[in-house]
Design a protein around this motif. Sequence first.
Motif, mmCIF file in Angstrom:
data_model
loop_
_atom_site.group_PDB
_atom_site.id
_atom_site.type_symbol
_atom_site.label_atom_id
_atom_site.label_comp_id
_atom_site.label_asym_id
_atom_site.label_seq_id
_atom_site.Cartn_x
_atom_site.Cartn_y
_atom_site.Cartn_z
ATOM 1 N N LEU A 75 0.834 -1.206 0.000
ATOM 2 C CA LEU A 75 0.000 0.000 0.000
ATOM 3 C C LEU A 75 0.865 1.252 0.000
ATOM 4 O O LEU A 75 0.614 2.190 -0.756
ATOM 5 C CB LEU A 75 -0.909 0.007 1.230
ATOM 6 N N PHE A 105 -3.055 8.168 4.851
ATOM 7 C CA PHE A 105 -2.615 6.796 5.102
ATOM 8 C C PHE A 105 -1.598 6.766 6.232
ATOM 9 O O PHE A 105 -1.663 5.915 7.133
ATOM 10 C CB PHE A 105 -2.006 6.191 3.837
ATOM 11 N N ALA A 108 -3.433 7.281 9.510
ATOM 12 C CA ALA A 108 -4.287 6.152 9.856
ATOM 13 C C ALA A 108 -3.466 4.941 10.280
ATOM 14 O O ALA A 108 -3.752 4.296 11.291
ATOM 15 C CB ALA A 108 -5.180 5.796 8.667
ATOM 16 N N ILE A 109 -2.405 4.656 9.528
ATOM 17 C CA ILE A 109 -1.614 3.465 9.839
ATOM 18 C C ILE A 109 -0.828 3.694 11.129
ATOM 19 O O ILE A 109 -0.611 2.767 11.920
ATOM 20 C CB ILE A 109 -0.710 3.076 8.642
ATOM 21 N N ALA A 112 -3.376 3.106 13.950
ATOM 22 C CA ALA A 112 -3.783 1.705 14.070
ATOM 23 C C ALA A 112 -2.653 0.826 14.609
ATOM 24 O O ALA A 112 -2.878 -0.033 15.464
ATOM 25 C CB ALA A 112 -4.254 1.188 12.719
ATOM 26 N N THR A 113 -1.420 1.031 14.130
ATOM 27 C CA THR A 113 -0.333 0.172 14.601
ATOM 28 C C THR A 113 0.014 0.475 16.053
ATOM 29 O O THR A 113 0.405 -0.413 16.789
ATOM 30 C CB THR A 113 0.930 0.330 13.740
ATOM 31 N N ILE A 115 -2.042 1.352 18.437
ATOM 32 C CA ILE A 115 -3.031 0.694 19.303
ATOM 33 C C ILE A 115 -2.630 -0.766 19.542
ATOM 34 O O ILE A 115 -2.862 -1.315 20.613
ATOM 35 C CB ILE A 115 -4.436 0.772 18.641
ATOM 36 N N ALA A 116 -2.000 -1.399 18.558
ATOM 37 C CA ALA A 116 -1.650 -2.817 18.679
ATOM 38 C C ALA A 116 -0.220 -3.034 19.165
ATOM 39 O O ALA A 116 0.253 -4.166 19.185
ATOM 40 C CB ALA A 116 -1.845 -3.516 17.340
ATOM 41 N N TRP A 138 -6.595 2.441 28.463
ATOM 42 C CA TRP A 138 -7.110 2.658 27.109
ATOM 43 C C TRP A 138 -6.965 4.126 26.692
ATOM 44 O O TRP A 138 -6.585 4.438 25.558
ATOM 45 C CB TRP A 138 -8.573 2.197 27.068
ATOM 46 N N ARG A 141 -3.390 4.796 25.740
ATOM 47 C CA ARG A 141 -3.055 4.241 24.429
ATOM 48 C C ARG A 141 -3.647 5.079 23.307
ATOM 49 O O ARG A 141 -3.002 5.305 22.284
ATOM 50 C CB ARG A 141 -3.539 2.792 24.339
ATOM 51 N N ARG B 17 -10.085 -6.510 19.424
ATOM 52 C CA ARG B 17 -10.452 -5.100 19.403
ATOM 53 C C ARG B 17 -9.230 -4.223 19.056
ATOM 54 O O ARG B 17 -9.332 -3.266 18.302
ATOM 55 C CB ARG B 17 -10.993 -4.711 20.785
ATOM 56 N N ASP B 18 -8.051 -4.605 19.597
ATOM 57 C CA ASP B 18 -6.845 -3.827 19.320
ATOM 58 C C ASP B 18 -6.486 -3.838 17.838
ATOM 59 O O ASP B 18 -5.857 -2.917 17.331
ATOM 60 C CB ASP B 18 -5.654 -4.392 20.109
ATOM 61 N N LEU B 19 -6.832 -4.924 17.162
ATOM 62 C CA LEU B 19 -6.418 -5.063 15.769
ATOM 63 C C LEU B 19 -7.457 -4.542 14.779
ATOM 64 O O LEU B 19 -7.151 -4.373 13.596
ATOM 65 C CB LEU B 19 -6.113 -6.525 15.455
ATOM 66 N N PRO B 21 -8.674 -1.546 14.193
ATOM 67 C CA PRO B 21 -8.292 -0.377 13.383
ATOM 68 C C PRO B 21 -7.390 -0.731 12.197
ATOM 69 O O PRO B 21 -7.600 -0.230 11.091
ATOM 70 C CB PRO B 21 -7.553 0.520 14.373
ATOM 71 N N ILE B 22 -6.414 -1.618 12.420
ATOM 72 C CA ILE B 22 -5.504 -1.976 11.325
ATOM 73 C C ILE B 22 -6.290 -2.597 10.182
ATOM 74 O O ILE B 22 -6.109 -2.235 9.009
ATOM 75 C CB ILE B 22 -4.420 -2.976 11.789
ATOM 76 N N ILE B 25 -8.466 -0.027 8.320
ATOM 77 C CA ILE B 25 -7.714 0.938 7.523
ATOM 78 C C ILE B 25 -7.096 0.295 6.293
ATOM 79 O O ILE B 25 -7.180 0.825 5.183
ATOM 80 C CB ILE B 25 -6.654 1.618 8.421
ATOM 81 N N VAL B 26 -6.491 -0.875 6.487
ATOM 82 C CA VAL B 26 -5.883 -1.545 5.340
ATOM 83 C C VAL B 26 -6.955 -1.907 4.311
ATOM 84 O O VAL B 26 -6.786 -1.692 3.112
ATOM 85 C CB VAL B 26 -5.093 -2.791 5.796
ATOM 86 N N PHE B 28 -9.852 -0.432 3.824
ATOM 87 C CA PHE B 28 -10.336 0.792 3.182
ATOM 88 C C PHE B 28 -9.381 1.239 2.070
ATOM 89 O O PHE B 28 -9.795 1.498 0.938
ATOM 90 C CB PHE B 28 -10.495 1.903 4.226
ATOM 91 N N PHE B 29 -8.095 1.304 2.387
ATOM 92 C CA PHE B 29 -7.148 1.783 1.375
ATOM 93 C C PHE B 29 -7.028 0.803 0.216
ATOM 94 O O PHE B 29 -6.893 1.198 -0.938
ATOM 95 C CB PHE B 29 -5.784 2.068 2.016
#
Lengths: 264, 245
Positions: A75, A105, A108-109, A112-113, A115-116, A138, A141, B17-19, B21-22, B25-26, B28-29
């Motif tokens: 991506l 992007f 967003a990435i 998202a990363t 959070i994990a 939470w 984070r 739940r933590d995953l 968002p990833i 997003i992936v 969607f793009f």
Amino acid sequence: MTAPDWLSVVAGALGGTLLDVLPIVFILGFFQLAVLRQKIANFGRMIVGSAYVVIGLALFLVGLEEALFPLGRELARQLTAPEFLGSARAGGPLSWGDYYWVYLFAAAIGFATTIAEPALIAVSIKASKVSGGTISAWGLRLAVAVGVAVSLAVGAFRIVTGTPLHLYMIAGYGFVIVQTFLAPKLIVPLAYDSGGVTTSTVTVPLVTALGLGLASTVPGRSPLLDGFGLIALASLFPMISVMAYAQLSAWRSASRSRAINRQR
Amino acid sequence: MKRGALSMIRLVGGTARDLTPIVVIVAFFQLVVIRQPFADPIQIAFGLLCVMVGLAVFIQGLEMALFPLGEALAGAFARKGSVFWLLAFSFGLGFGTTIAEPALIAVTEEAAVAMAAAGVIANADDTRAGYALALRYTVALAVGLALVIGVVRILKGWPIHWLIISGYAMVVALTAFAPAEIVGIAYDSGGVTTSTITVPLVTALGVGLATVIRGRNPLVDGFGLIAFASLGPIILVLIFGIVVS
């Protein structure tokens, strides 16, 4: 991919994680046996727990390597490719505004990363326990993730425009210093720490791919000079966002108690 | 056993739940922006499952081993009462975990290539390897020293912000003198040194020390070691850049 392939991949990751753990085991063992010379309490439980840590991390890495990283890298490559950017706009040289999908992007990435990110989960669990729940794991984070999101969007903008990294870093440091004196005292050490924990297992590989992809496709950028620096920004902005989060919640609880006082 | 299985299921649910968002997003793009289907959905689903279970197992191990271990060490060193050995341990932990860090090895090798391309060092295999190794030792030394300073700070109860702010001042001053090629590498080296296993251990050590030493607050004095470990390498790598050029 067939089952034996998966097994060999998992075994490889397990070996790699064990190799990472080896120096820690060596140092802990040396000090335990040669210096402290004390029995470890719950030794069996510790061994089982350590095995969990190694196996969990190895599985986690395999999953990332097999599923998410190839997707993320691809991506990042496609979004920064001239064909994609060119089709968004007919003719003429690209300006920094044409890279809007890239900024989005990156943000967003980054969110998202983060959070994990396992290291951040560890620190936020600890912080929530030590503070007796006043700092929510939470919330912390989320605050860090917002910081990383902003920093990656800014970092992508920096690579596109080619502005020098140290200006952003110095401005950010200035902001952190001012905030340090305004934010609640309890949050400051935690905020400083959250800068360092954000960028590890999950975030670094994806961010590096994004930075190098951008730096090699934007005309006039060198991947060697401009590809670096995204990680630096990603460890700066969370300090700001975590302190801002604490300031915001302190301000909100103060205005709530004022409202209650007024009602009385 | 049954309770363990139940808490494991709850943990896996939490990591799902933590995953989210990833995945969102992936997807969607991939589907909306690039407009391409996923090449191998089964492999991706299996990978996600690995990530979810792995993260849950890791967190379980964290609470069972890494946190108690860090705290037990803090308690043991406090009982022993030897500052020297505590500091030696801090240095060893910082140096030992950093020198073998794969992310650091990757960054120093890239840095050597960048410096050779910029003409700062000779573009030969052994010169580059030597440069990368020297850089790696510099960063590991910096993390070791940073943890020592951080632990001394917990023992003495110094406020963290003065130390960190003077560190920033040093970074800004050194940036002005360092060669341009090293600046980005130096700033990044602060972020890559703190690995997923080191962070929980070091955090538990700091919080444990601040808990057992009278007059220290675990929240105010216990956190901050990671911050030192990220700032130290930036300073020493900038100095390294100035000295080598």
